[in-house]
Design a protein around this motif. Structure first.
Motif, PDB file in Angstrom:
ATOM      1  N   GLU C  79       0.845  -1.256   0.124  1.00  0.00           N
ATOM      2  CA  GLU C  79      -0.019   0.052  -0.005  1.00  0.00           C
ATOM      3  C   GLU C  79       0.770   1.147   0.177  1.00  0.00           C
ATOM      4  O   GLU C  79       0.693   2.178  -0.736  1.00  0.00           O
ATOM      5  N   SER C  80       1.808   1.057   0.741  1.00  0.00           N
ATOM      6  CA  SER C  80       2.748   2.507   0.752  1.00  0.00           C
ATOM      7  C   SER C  80       3.515   2.662  -0.439  1.00  0.00           C
ATOM      8  O   SER C  80       4.093   3.782  -0.741  1.00  0.00           O
ATOM      9  N   LEU C  81       3.475   1.795  -1.236  1.00  0.00           N
ATOM     10  CA  LEU C  81       3.985   1.879  -2.605  1.00  0.00           C
ATOM     11  C   LEU C  81       3.278   2.245  -3.666  1.00  0.00           C
ATOM     12  O   LEU C  81       3.404   2.569  -4.869  1.00  0.00           O
ATOM     13  N   ILE C  86      -7.315  -4.312  -5.169  1.00  0.00           N
ATOM     14  CA  ILE C  86      -8.679  -5.058  -6.127  1.00  0.00           C
ATOM     15  C   ILE C  86      -9.609  -4.990  -4.719  1.00  0.00           C
ATOM     16  O   ILE C  86     -11.004  -5.338  -5.078  1.00  0.00           O
ATOM     17  N   ASP C  87      -9.253  -5.033  -3.681  1.00  0.00           N
ATOM     18  CA  ASP C  87     -10.287  -4.936  -2.422  1.00  0.00           C
ATOM     19  C   ASP C  87     -10.663  -3.787  -2.056  1.00  0.00           C
ATOM     20  O   ASP C  87     -11.359  -3.663  -0.769  1.00  0.00           O
ATOM     21  N   GLY C  88     -10.326  -2.594  -2.438  1.00  0.00           N
ATOM     22  CA  GLY C  88     -10.666  -1.348  -2.071  1.00  0.00           C
ATOM     23  C   GLY C  88      -9.792  -0.669  -0.868  1.00  0.00           C
ATOM     24  O   GLY C  88     -10.019   0.595  -0.679  1.00  0.00           O
ATOM     25  N   THR C  89      -8.769  -1.567  -0.464  1.00  0.00           N
ATOM     26  CA  THR C  89      -8.100  -0.714   0.450  1.00  0.00           C
ATOM     27  C   THR C  89      -7.253   0.384   0.001  1.00  0.00           C
ATOM     28  O   THR C  89      -6.975   0.321  -1.142  1.00  0.00           O
ATOM     29  N   GLU C  90      -7.067   1.359   0.824  1.00  0.00           N
ATOM     30  CA  GLU C  90      -6.358   2.708   0.253  1.00  0.00           C
ATOM     31  C   GLU C  90      -5.124   2.423   0.167  1.00  0.00           C
ATOM     32  O   GLU C  90      -4.438   1.999   0.866  1.00  0.00           O
ATOM     33  N   VAL C  91      -4.816   3.116  -0.888  1.00  0.00           N
ATOM     34  CA  VAL C  91      -2.893   3.056  -1.091  1.00  0.00           C
ATOM     35  C   VAL C  91      -2.488   4.472  -1.145  1.00  0.00           C
ATOM     36  O   VAL C  91      -3.168   5.437  -1.384  1.00  0.00           O
ATOM     37  N   GLU C  92      -1.131   4.630  -0.887  1.00  0.00           N
ATOM     38  CA  GLU C  92      -0.220   5.786  -1.094  1.00  0.00           C
ATOM     39  C   GLU C  92      -0.957   6.472  -2.338  1.00  0.00           C
ATOM     40  O   GLU C  92      -0.619   5.774  -3.531  1.00  0.00           O
ATOM     41  N   THR C  93      -0.829   7.764  -2.384  1.00  0.00           N
ATOM     42  CA  THR C  93      -1.121   8.428  -3.823  1.00  0.00           C
ATOM     43  C   THR C  93      -0.264   9.365  -4.042  1.00  0.00           C
ATOM     44  O   THR C  93      -0.114  10.024  -5.126  1.00  0.00           O
ATOM     45  N   ASP C  94       0.658   9.965  -2.852  1.00  0.00           N
ATOM     46  CA  ASP C  94       1.860  10.787  -3.137  1.00  0.00           C
ATOM     47  C   ASP C  94       3.068  10.346  -3.606  1.00  0.00           C
ATOM     48  O   ASP C  94       3.677   9.249  -3.087  1.00  0.00           O
ATOM     49  N   LYS C  95       3.157  10.505  -5.126  1.00  0.00           N
ATOM     50  CA  LYS C  95       4.224   9.763  -5.917  1.00  0.00           C
ATOM     51  C   LYS C  95       5.594  10.074  -5.297  1.00  0.00           C
ATOM     52  O   LYS C  95       6.475   9.306  -5.469  1.00  0.00           O
ATOM     53  N   ARG C  96       5.644  11.168  -4.745  1.00  0.00           N
ATOM     54  CA  ARG C  96       7.060  11.684  -4.188  1.00  0.00           C
ATOM     55  C   ARG C  96       7.430  10.867  -2.905  1.00  0.00           C
ATOM     56  O   ARG C  96       8.537  10.524  -2.705  1.00  0.00           O
TER      57      ARG C  96
END
Lengths: 472, 472, 472
Positions: C79-81, C86-96
């Protein structure tokens, strides 16, 4: 300008400064040792009759399955190489034409041991220096054809020139050994011994097994309707091989290393099933396994060294087999288990100091995982050298690298050329000596082997271990 | 003139110009780091009692199965080496005579790691420079015998001289850890921790399994008639190992890496079957597999690092086992599957950051095919170093070559000596450090690793990874 | 001072005096040859649309399972990458932020091919010389972000700069190839061909198999309720791939190499079972095997080269699969048999000169034991290069060492990059060329290959064999 072969004096030595220097010094002392060839497939008739070898194609191409397989893999039809068929298909008979195909495709052998063996035979045995190409094909053909008619290229002369001390052939248990008999009556000083190969009479799936067993009984004068009579016949033949052809070993080419340890009753009952006709695959496999153990039992008494050569899926290509029969380069190795399969035999005879079983493999993964640990423990076991596809510079090097730390050197048995290509024998032994010296030299250069010990080991690997292990 | 051992300062470095120079510089920085020995089989009583080691034969020959196996493989009877029998057969008791046999046959170890370890112990620990031969045997015997009586050869003095920072022993789950208790009460500053080995109480095919489980219940004060009580007893013992002997790890020596993931009900029902007497091989295997998963579950809570050491066919030689019992050099590796076998455990705990499972193998084919890919993915997995037959220069080199590209360095855990041969410990760590530095140096010389990174990695491999992975 | 990457001109050449010199001379002649990329997973839309690549993280981290797996193995959550779930878990969106995690952990890649590929892309493609660390992370991010907006970093510009002569993508049999169509209409001179991948419609265990087959029938205009109609639909699609996207090959990613040789009736009956819903694992495996043979039969006619990529246990980590889906670094190789499994197909078509089947493996033990002997015999077989986990300096070297002596060079097919990481393509081909030149150079330095032959072979391995084998 025609290109030359570079048969360099340092060939096959590692390109590492101290190692190469040490390898040279080790090799210098073993390069000219006599050849001990304890296992192979040359024809005793060559030495018995001492007739000239045929033309270049019949000598170098037709009988060499390493050569067939590579040419065939690149789309060259075996018919065009003059390989005899068993289904009546016509084949090329113009030997020069066959030779030209070989020459045109000689680049396919780059990087393979065949290239080394052939280059060695061309340059060292025939004195040709130019490389084999489409352009030089005819000059090669003429040069070799002519040489083969000269007395110094007769089989016995080559045996002597190659500095062979002893060479073993391999004959079926049913062979009458007439060529060996002729040889021993000839007064020639060369030593050509046989090895006893009983596959045809111990493998129920061998073509004509029942007929073979009947024939065995006939020639041994033993009633093979009972298991006891059958075993007696085998003992009789083993003795015959010792007496008539100086045999010191037996050879077993089963598909697996499976052995069994049945009771006498069970073994006898199984024998009745397998000779009475239709045999199940399971019974066949059990019988082969039991017969390895029976052979070990006989070896304990008569002293013949056992060789087990398992692991080939023979005649994998059914079309090639149908047209040409066996040994046409279509045998493929498969994964082979030794740890479970050999246990029944080892339970009976593994600790017996009178027995020597030499194990071979086509599955290099078994070197460090199974074979070195087994041979590094059981007194009856020794490891045969890198075999067949692995009888090559990289193969022999991997063998030493993967075997030595667990089995040491003294549980190995030197080199086997295992060939029917007589002219490749000096090359093959030379390759093994060079790679072994290179391996020893690396150990010395890495300061984990003393140089004087390395010299002793170089002699063992090149000469003495084979002689001792095979009782030659 | 008596020949000397050449314990060269550059030993085991590759004979390649740039590589050797870099290896020297890397090794120079790690050669004297303290030894972290996170897994092994030394006796805690040595350090607790600090009594002199016995004679040279009892120190170097009798307990070392690497030595037995090689001598035995060449026909030397174990009785003649004074290996104790369990069937009453008499054995040699003259220690000097035993030593002479060893000395006469020391050439058998050429090319093996035993040669390196022994040469190192003779020269570095005892200061002997001449080589061990039949001729020098008695001088060796006298020199070592005498030294062993001196205070600087007592176990604690050697521990300090070897610069050991911490050493782990291995004890059965049923052990009362009296030596560790004595040690911790002694005030000696050496750190000797235990590892929890539950094979005797989790393997239904272990000799006296039911009795062992009953004993487990007794010492843990838990009613083991239920699966829950049995698990509680194991948890209790794990805690005892942590509290009394500083254990940070468990160790599991199953024949395969099979794990299971049964429901609680199925596991409890299986437990009832296996403790009620005659157990089927299938149930036994399933239970062992389930218990690995149960141990992982406990490790998630109590933090003990799991070690899985699968793949040996133990006591393959039934005659040797009948006469001498376990651990006499007759264990043979076999092909081992990790991908399917570990999946049930990994399905439960493979992603849990609180768990560390360290995997070992005797089947080198699993390095690049299975273990590096598994450890290079699952957070809970790490790769143990090259083990047993592969704890050798070529073995460690192959390990790095086959593991690194997929698992990197940080999924490996440094070196384990895994030995009961105390005097070989400095030699073994030195071999590993030299081979690892040689491997790193090659990467630097091939310009695929930066030199400063290589220095950092050399320190990780020699010291820090073991300390961290084992929480020492 | 910021540390630099040392992308040395001699990188990956062996550290051996003569060998290195020869390797340099061989490499000099092939370094700049155009890239033939006959198998891979780049997106045709990149070249069709020629839109800028995204940010550094989306380019280098998110799509690269080599990168995921290593970071994940050391406890970094996917997630941190920013790996999409596909199960709706939120993931990091800050590309930097994602880039910084990667940079902080870049040391994990030491000794791995990813390090080489990334270092090459950073320095050669982006002109960055300082090493990637936590400290330099932001400068990297800014530099790459900015570059990606410039015209010379658009996909087509990079294709040209990388000197790619032809590149193959891989599309499902159901793909409409719209990007390839757009490309061919675009007038751009780059050559991007497709490869026909029918797994979704020939593997009954593929998600939505029946639906896929129905869709296949629809788009091919064929009635797939009969086996004949189904085969006709596949033939139709193969022709479509040839016509629309210049396909010259098919690709098959089965779990095993099993093939079958059923009668037409049995095959048709099996087809009825597998499309009618619940399919047994045995039927599924048999059907996959039969379909490989059916594909071979079609290849004999339409000339598409077959690629078989077996041996991965896909999605081994069930938690990762549940959350993220396929291709997240959790595929683990397993032991793979070729000798028995391929026999049914080879019995039918192994001797047919019109067929080319290129074999790949994840099980390195099959190189010398099975694949080289098979490819060194059957005219229809060729060996693909070292694949996936083994597409690395040590992996490619082992491949050549273990394959060449039995299969030669001409039964191999040069290099495949097999990647979706477009920026790594020059690096991967460069690694392969360097390692191959180093291998050839060693053979020359050991005097078992002539230098002029080595030059010819270097060109074959770097360029011509791929072009010829794949008919490109």
């Amino acid at each position: 300008m025609t290109k030359q072969f570079s048969l360099h004096p340092d060939r096959l030595f590692p390109d590492a400064p101290a190692t190469k220097e040490i390898a040279r010094s080790l090799y210098a002392k073993v390069a000219d040792l006599p050849i001990i060839s304890p296992h192979g497939h040359t024809e005793p008739s060559w030495f018995a009759d001492n007739a000239p070898f045929g033309d270049p194609s019949s000598l170098f191409i037709v009988p060499d399955h390493y050569v067939h397989r590579m040419l065939y893999s690149q789309g060259i039809r075996l018919e065009s190489l003059g390989i005899p068929t068993i289904d009546g298909t016509e084949v090329e008979t113009d030997k020069r034409k066959i030779w030209r195909i070989f020459a045109e495709n000689f680049h396919l052998f780059r990087g393979t041991p065949s290239w080394l063996w052939l280059a060695h035979a061309f340059t060292e045995v025939f004195g040709i220096k130019e490389r084999l190409t489409a352009e030089s094909a005819d000059r090669y053909y003429d040069h070799i054809s002519e040489a083969l008619q000269r007395p110094e290229f007769l089989p016995r002369a080559l045996y002597e020139r190659f500095n062979i001390e002893v060479i073993a052939t391999t004959e079926s248990a049913l062979d009458d050994l007439r060529h060996h008999r002729k040889l021993s009556e000839s007064g020639w000083k060369g030593r050509v011994v046989s090895a006893f190969r009983p596959d045809a009479v111990v493998d129920p799936e061998f073509p004509n097994f029942s007929k073979n067993v009947a024939e065995l009984g006939r020639i041994a004068g033993s009633d093979v309707s009972s298991f006891a009579g059958y075993l007696a016949a085998l003992k009789n033949r083993r003795q015959y091989f010792k007496d008539v052809a100086g045999a010191t070993s037996t050879d077993h080419g089963h598909a697996t290393a499976r052995t069994e340890n049945l009771s006498d009753e069970d073994a006898a009952a199984l024998y009745q099933r397998v000779i009475s006709g239709a045999v199940s695959p399971a019974d066949a496999e059990t019988f082969r396994g039991q017969m390895l153990t029976e052979m070990a039992k006989m070896s304990v008494v008569d002293g013949l060294v056992m060789q087990i050569h398992p692991g080939a899926f023979r005649d994998h290509n059914q079309q090639i087999f149908a047209r040409y029969g066996k040994d046409k380069g279509a045998d493929i190795p498969k994964a082979t288990d030794y740890v479970n399969n050999l246990k029944p035999l080892l339970d009976r005879f593994g600790n017996d100091p009178r027995l020597t079983v030499i194990l071979f493999t086509l599955d290099e993964t078994s070197y460090s995982r199974e074979l070195a640990p087994l041979a590094g423990h059981y007194p009856a076991l020794r490891l045969g050298p890198a075999w067949w596809f692995h009888d090559s510079p990289e193969g022999i090097r991997r063998y030493r690298e993967q075997v030595t730390e667990t089995a040491g050197f003294y549980n190995t048995v030197g080199f086997n050329d295992d060939t029917r290509a007589f002219l490749s024998i000096p090359a093959r032994h030379d390759v093994a000596r060079r790679i072994d010296c290179g391996f020893l030299a690396r150990l010395v250069a890495e300061h984990r082997l003393e140089i004087d010990d390395a010299h002793e080991l170089a002699w063992e690997l090149a000469y003495n271990l084979a002689k001792t292990a095979y009782k030659l």
